[in-house]
Structures are given as C-alpha cells and as structure tokens.
Design a protein around this motif. Structure first.
Motif, PDB file in Angstrom:
ATOM      1  N   LEU A   1     -27.150 -27.084   9.380  1.00  0.00           N
ATOM      2  CA  LEU A   1     -28.147 -26.796   9.022  1.00  0.00           C
ATOM      3  C   LEU A   1     -27.754 -24.688   9.442  1.00  0.00           C
ATOM      4  CD1 LEU A   1     -30.004 -28.330  12.572  1.00  0.00           C
ATOM      5  CD2 LEU A   1     -30.810 -28.276  10.533  1.00  0.00           C
ATOM      6  N   THR A   2     -29.076 -23.889   8.443  1.00  0.00           N
ATOM      7  CA  THR A   2     -28.823 -23.214   8.438  1.00  0.00           C
ATOM      8  C   THR A   2     -28.600 -22.002   9.838  1.00  0.00           C
ATOM      9  OG1 THR A   2     -30.689 -22.033   8.068  1.00  0.00           O
ATOM     10  CG2 THR A   2     -29.554 -23.384   5.679  1.00  0.00           C
ATOM     11  N   VAL A   3     -28.043 -20.674   9.819  1.00  0.00           N
ATOM     12  CA  VAL A   3     -28.078 -19.924  10.416  1.00  0.00           C
ATOM     13  C   VAL A   3     -29.572 -19.213  10.808  1.00  0.00           C
ATOM     14  CG1 VAL A   3     -27.838 -17.685  11.111  1.00  0.00           C
ATOM     15  CG2 VAL A   3     -25.526 -19.202  10.669  1.00  0.00           C
ATOM     16  N   GLU A   4     -29.738 -19.003  10.140  1.00  0.00           N
ATOM     17  CA  GLU A   4     -31.908 -18.053  10.125  1.00  0.00           C
ATOM     18  C   GLU A   4     -32.549 -19.121  10.708  1.00  0.00           C
ATOM     19  OE1 GLU A   4     -32.339 -15.273   9.937  1.00  0.00           O
ATOM     20  OE2 GLU A   4     -30.505 -15.047   9.499  1.00  0.00           O
ATOM     21  N   PHE A   5     -32.087 -20.870  10.719  1.00  0.00           N
ATOM     22  CA  PHE A   5     -32.977 -21.821  10.629  1.00  0.00           C
ATOM     23  C   PHE A   5     -32.449 -22.196  12.506  1.00  0.00           C
ATOM     24  CE2 PHE A   5     -35.225 -26.353  10.896  1.00  0.00           C
ATOM     25  CZ  PHE A   5     -36.175 -25.889  10.764  1.00  0.00           C
ATOM     26  N   VAL A   6     -31.980 -21.891  12.387  1.00  0.00           N
ATOM     27  CA  VAL A   6     -31.180 -21.784  14.241  1.00  0.00           C
ATOM     28  C   VAL A   6     -31.683 -21.269  14.572  1.00  0.00           C
ATOM     29  CG1 VAL A   6     -29.314 -22.370  15.655  1.00  0.00           C
ATOM     30  CG2 VAL A   6     -29.102 -23.809  13.421  1.00  0.00           C
ATOM     31  N   LYS A   7     -31.644 -19.865  14.192  1.00  0.00           N
ATOM     32  CA  LYS A   7     -31.697 -18.348  15.058  1.00  0.00           C
ATOM     33  C   LYS A   7     -33.805 -18.888  15.101  1.00  0.00           C
ATOM     34  CE  LYS A   7     -28.884 -14.945  13.850  1.00  0.00           C
ATOM     35  NZ  LYS A   7     -28.726 -14.050  12.767  1.00  0.00           N
ATOM     36  N   GLU A   8     -34.540 -19.105  14.626  1.00  0.00           N
ATOM     37  CA  GLU A   8     -35.875 -19.753  14.645  1.00  0.00           C
ATOM     38  C   GLU A   8     -36.041 -20.772  15.495  1.00  0.00           C
ATOM     39  OE1 GLU A   8     -40.049 -19.578  13.534  1.00  0.00           O
ATOM     40  OE2 GLU A   8     -38.222 -18.523  12.705  1.00  0.00           O
ATOM     41  N   LEU A   9     -35.468 -21.836  15.433  1.00  0.00           N
ATOM     42  CA  LEU A   9     -35.370 -22.759  16.862  1.00  0.00           C
ATOM     43  C   LEU A   9     -35.542 -22.499  18.364  1.00  0.00           C
ATOM     44  CD1 LEU A   9     -33.794 -25.507  14.396  1.00  0.00           C
ATOM     45  CD2 LEU A   9     -36.087 -25.520  15.385  1.00  0.00           C
ATOM     46  N   LYS A  10     -34.603 -20.981  18.006  1.00  0.00           N
ATOM     47  CA  LYS A  10     -34.137 -20.692  19.385  1.00  0.00           C
ATOM     48  C   LYS A  10     -35.029 -19.361  20.472  1.00  0.00           C
ATOM     49  CE  LYS A  10     -29.295 -22.454  19.417  1.00  0.00           C
ATOM     50  NZ  LYS A  10     -27.559 -21.138  19.627  1.00  0.00           N
ATOM     51  N   ALA A  11     -36.044 -19.333  18.636  1.00  0.00           N
ATOM     52  CA  ALA A  11     -37.160 -18.239  19.161  1.00  0.00           C
ATOM     53  C   ALA A  11     -38.406 -18.577  19.879  1.00  0.00           C
ATOM     54  CB  ALA A  11     -37.375 -17.256  18.326  1.00  0.00           C
ATOM     55  N   ARG A  12     -38.161 -19.777  19.135  1.00  0.00           N
ATOM     56  CA  ARG A  12     -39.005 -20.802  19.964  1.00  0.00           C
ATOM     57  C   ARG A  12     -38.708 -21.939  21.477  1.00  0.00           C
ATOM     58  NH1 ARG A  12     -43.161 -22.167  15.948  1.00  0.00           N
ATOM     59  NH2 ARG A  12     -42.652 -20.922  13.679  1.00  0.00           N
ATOM     60  N   ASN A  13     -37.567 -21.455  21.348  1.00  0.00           N
ATOM     61  CA  ASN A  13     -36.891 -21.874  23.071  1.00  0.00           C
ATOM     62  C   ASN A  13     -37.036 -23.441  22.490  1.00  0.00           C
ATOM     63  OD1 ASN A  13     -37.086 -19.618  24.667  1.00  0.00           O
ATOM     64  ND2 ASN A  13     -39.673 -19.382  24.492  1.00  0.00           N
ATOM     65  N   ILE A  14     -36.956 -23.903  21.581  1.00  0.00           N
ATOM     66  CA  ILE A  14     -36.362 -25.358  21.584  1.00  0.00           C
ATOM     67  C   ILE A  14     -34.610 -25.244  21.550  1.00  0.00           C
ATOM     68  CG2 ILE A  14     -36.921 -27.126  19.630  1.00  0.00           C
ATOM     69  CD1 ILE A  14     -38.366 -25.746  18.183  1.00  0.00           C
ATOM     70  N   GLN A  15     -34.914 -26.475  23.085  1.00  0.00           N
ATOM     71  CA  GLN A  15     -33.543 -27.344  23.118  1.00  0.00           C
ATOM     72  C   GLN A  15     -33.367 -28.109  22.142  1.00  0.00           C
ATOM     73  OE1 GLN A  15     -33.860 -28.874  27.205  1.00  0.00           O
ATOM     74  NE2 GLN A  15     -31.722 -30.206  27.060  1.00  0.00           N
ATOM     75  N   LEU A  16     -31.922 -28.012  22.021  1.00  0.00           N
ATOM     76  CA  LEU A  16     -31.177 -28.753  20.424  1.00  0.00           C
ATOM     77  C   LEU A  16     -30.155 -29.697  21.241  1.00  0.00           C
ATOM     78  CD1 LEU A  16     -29.884 -25.802  18.352  1.00  0.00           C
ATOM     79  CD2 LEU A  16     -32.707 -27.088  18.927  1.00  0.00           C
ATOM     80  N   VAL A  17     -30.370 -30.875  21.006  1.00  0.00           N
ATOM     81  CA  VAL A  17     -29.887 -31.877  21.499  1.00  0.00           C
ATOM     82  C   VAL A  17     -28.516 -32.136  20.437  1.00  0.00           C
ATOM     83  CG1 VAL A  17     -29.045 -34.399  22.265  1.00  0.00           C
ATOM     84  CG2 VAL A  17     -30.861 -32.516  22.873  1.00  0.00           C
ATOM     85  N   GLU A  18     -27.314 -32.059  20.424  1.00  0.00           N
ATOM     86  CA  GLU A  18     -26.241 -31.849  19.085  1.00  0.00           C
ATOM     87  C   GLU A  18     -25.856 -33.519  19.341  1.00  0.00           C
ATOM     88  OE1 GLU A  18     -23.715 -28.935  18.438  1.00  0.00           O
ATOM     89  OE2 GLU A  18     -24.579 -27.848  19.511  1.00  0.00           O
ATOM     90  N   ILE A  19     -25.870 -34.343  18.156  1.00  0.00           N
ATOM     91  CA  ILE A  19     -25.177 -35.034  17.520  1.00  0.00           C
ATOM     92  C   ILE A  19     -23.954 -35.011  17.379  1.00  0.00           C
ATOM     93  CG2 ILE A  19     -27.451 -36.681  17.243  1.00  0.00           C
ATOM     94  CD1 ILE A  19     -26.406 -36.662  14.265  1.00  0.00           C
ATOM     95  N   PRO A  20     -22.698 -36.057  17.885  1.00  0.00           N
ATOM     96  CA  PRO A  20     -21.632 -36.027  17.176  1.00  0.00           C
ATOM     97  C   PRO A  20     -21.253 -35.909  16.141  1.00  0.00           C
ATOM     98  CG  PRO A  20     -21.981 -38.277  18.361  1.00  0.00           C
ATOM     99  CD  PRO A  20     -23.335 -37.777  18.118  1.00  0.00           C
ATOM    100  N   ASP A  21     -20.095 -35.499  15.273  1.00  0.00           N
ATOM    101  CA  ASP A  21     -20.192 -36.579  14.005  1.00  0.00           C
ATOM    102  C   ASP A  21     -20.546 -37.343  13.986  1.00  0.00           C
ATOM    103  OD1 ASP A  21     -19.374 -32.935  13.789  1.00  0.00           O
ATOM    104  OD2 ASP A  21     -17.180 -33.649  13.715  1.00  0.00           O
TER     105      ASP A  21
END
Length: 296
Positions: A206-226
């Motif tokens: 994911l791009t840095v800008e999109f991750v920032k957008e998600l976090k600005a919207r207070n969306i919790q991110l559940v990361e999947i393993p590689d």
C-alpha cells in the motif's frame, strides 16, 4: 426507490442483503487455462461443488443469492462478477475490463442487470479501463479506486465524472508493479474494509499516502502475514460489520481478525479461488447492502 426494488447501498460493509453470482461453466476446446493465467487445468466438477457450497454459506447467512449462468465457455473469468460493474444508489455503472479476455463480460453483465431490473447509470468507454476489483466504498460518499494495469487514469476520470453529480468523491490509489501486467493485482488484493472503522490489509504494497488516509479516518488496520498474501488473505467479504467470509487456508489472518472482534466464516476454494486467483469478494457482486437506495 426503496430496498424492495433489490438494489443499492454505497457500502462494502453494511449487511449483505442481495448478491449476484455466476455459476462456473465447463471449459471446451476453445478454452486455454494457460491463456487465462490459471495455475492448472480447470476441474469443472470440483469448481461446481465448491461454488454450490459457497452459495449455500451466503444463503444460510440470510442473503438472497441471484444465481446467473455464463453461457459461453470462453468467459471463464465471468465467475468473478465483482469486476465488470459497481452498484450505486442511482443504478449500475459498467466498467471496461483491462484484461482483454474479459471485455465481453461487460455485455453479459448488462444483460443480467436488465433481467434483474437494475438501471444503468453510466459506463466506462475506450480508451478508459476500469475493473470493480480496483475499487471499494470508503464511505457512502467516497469511492477509492486503484490505478494500475487493469484500471487506467482515463477510466478513473470517467468514473469521477459519472459519480460527482451523485455527490461522490473519488480517491485514486496507485498500485505497485508487483509481478507485472500478466498477474492480476487489484486494489482489493491489498485491502478489504470489514467495518466502517476496520480493514484487513497487506501493508507492504500500500502507498504511504493511502495508509495516511486510512489512519486519518481512524480505520484500524489488521495486517495479514507475508505467507498468507498468496492465499488471498486480504480478499475478505464483509457480510455485515465485523462478520466476514474468508478462504479457510488463511489461518493466521483469521485469528487476527477474530482478535479484532470479527466473526469469521470460511470456505474451501481450491478451484474457484486459488486456481483462478479470485477470493470471496471477486466471486460476488453485491446488489443490495443495508437498506439500499431511498431515491424515488
């Protein structure tokens, strides 16, 4: 219009009330599994069995399943109805597939939508390309669209022009090269929204800008393993907020989702998903979520 008409709902997380699926069609002498980019020859008997069980899961949940037929063995990828169209509260918007072998799926979808009474509110035309798997509703007024090998800038511009009069903003998310144009990498290969404030993601792509957008919207991110990215750990279908459907092999991702408060249902998709590189989201086209449109 009310939900009795059976379509609408600009969301990917509100309760899934009505969904379109296409049943697998047997291959014939005109079909080359290599040309489609599958990993091995098509096992139609197994595909039919897996798809039947997949539909039953949706039915048992309480979703109305509209099960349609493909009718042309050269349209093997039509088993993934998420891609040729998106549904808005004003009707369907038909895409234009970036994968040449899939172009005629749009005509099939047009016929199906006519049969089920959903109006066409717009359509992407050449030289634009747009595939539904490159898009999802961040909220009812915001559509995120991935720009990559399947969806181009012209397609995004056309979609923006169609959606703006509806009061919908488009956010463009650039996608990585990954393994190149011959291997499908949609935006929904990298993220699935499971609640208004929860998403499952593969952060490295994911791009840095999109991750920032998600976090600005207070969306919790559940990361999947590689190791669960190749088994489509990010391709998760929300049945309603925090209740979802995922491929059974993604054991660690499933555990992380449960720890985040999700109820997780699983299905087996050796043939319908893994061989064809399409998860539960790809196998469905939600027609009605929540209460749908309230437009007259």
């Amino acid at each position: 219009m009310t939900s009795e008409n059976g379509w609408g709902g600009q969301s990917v997380v509100d309760r899934l009330r009505r969904v379109l699926v296409y049943e697998p069609i047997a291959p014939d002498e005109h079909v080359s599994w290599e040309e489609f980019g599958y990993f091995r020859p098509i096992d139609h008997e197994q595909a039919t069995s897996e798809h039947s069980r997949f539909r039953q899961i949706l039915t048992d949940f309480g979703t109305e399943v509209v099960s349609a037929q493909i009718g042309d063995a050269r349209l093997q990828d039509a088993i993934f109805p998420f891609d040729p169209v998106i549904i808005t509260d004003q009707g369907a918007i038909l895409g234009r597939m970036g994968k040449e072998l899939r172009r005629r799926e749009v005509d099939l979808m047009r016929e199906t939508l006519t049969d089920v009474g959903i109006p066409i509110a717009g359509e992407i035309t050449a030289p634009g390309t747009f595939e539904g798997g490159d898009s999802f509703w961040l909220d009812e007024r915001t559509l995120a669209i991935g720009r990559g090998y399947r969806t181009n800038s012209e397609g995004i511009d056309q979609m923006r022009a169609i959606l703006e009069p509806m009061g919908v903003q488009v956010i463009t998310v650039d996608l990585p090269h990954w393994h190149g144009p011959d291997e499908c990498l949609h935006l929904l290969s990298l993220i699935s929204l499971l609640d208004h404030d929860l998403a499952v993601v593969y952060l490295p792509l994911l791009t840095v800008e999109f991750v920032k957008e998600l976090k600005a919207r207070n969306i919790q991110l559940v990361e999947i393993p590689d190791h669960e990215f190749p088994t489509q750990g990010c391709n998760v279908l929300a049945l309603e907020p925090r209740r979802c459907l995922v491929l059974a092999e993604n054991i660690e991702s499933i555990q992380r989702l449960r720890e985040a408060g999700c109820e997780v249902l699983t299905y087996q998709g050796t043939e319908i998903s893994h061989n064809r590189s399409g998860g539960p989201t790809c196998l469905t086209r939600p027609l009605l979520r929540g209460n749908g449109s309230t437009r007259p």
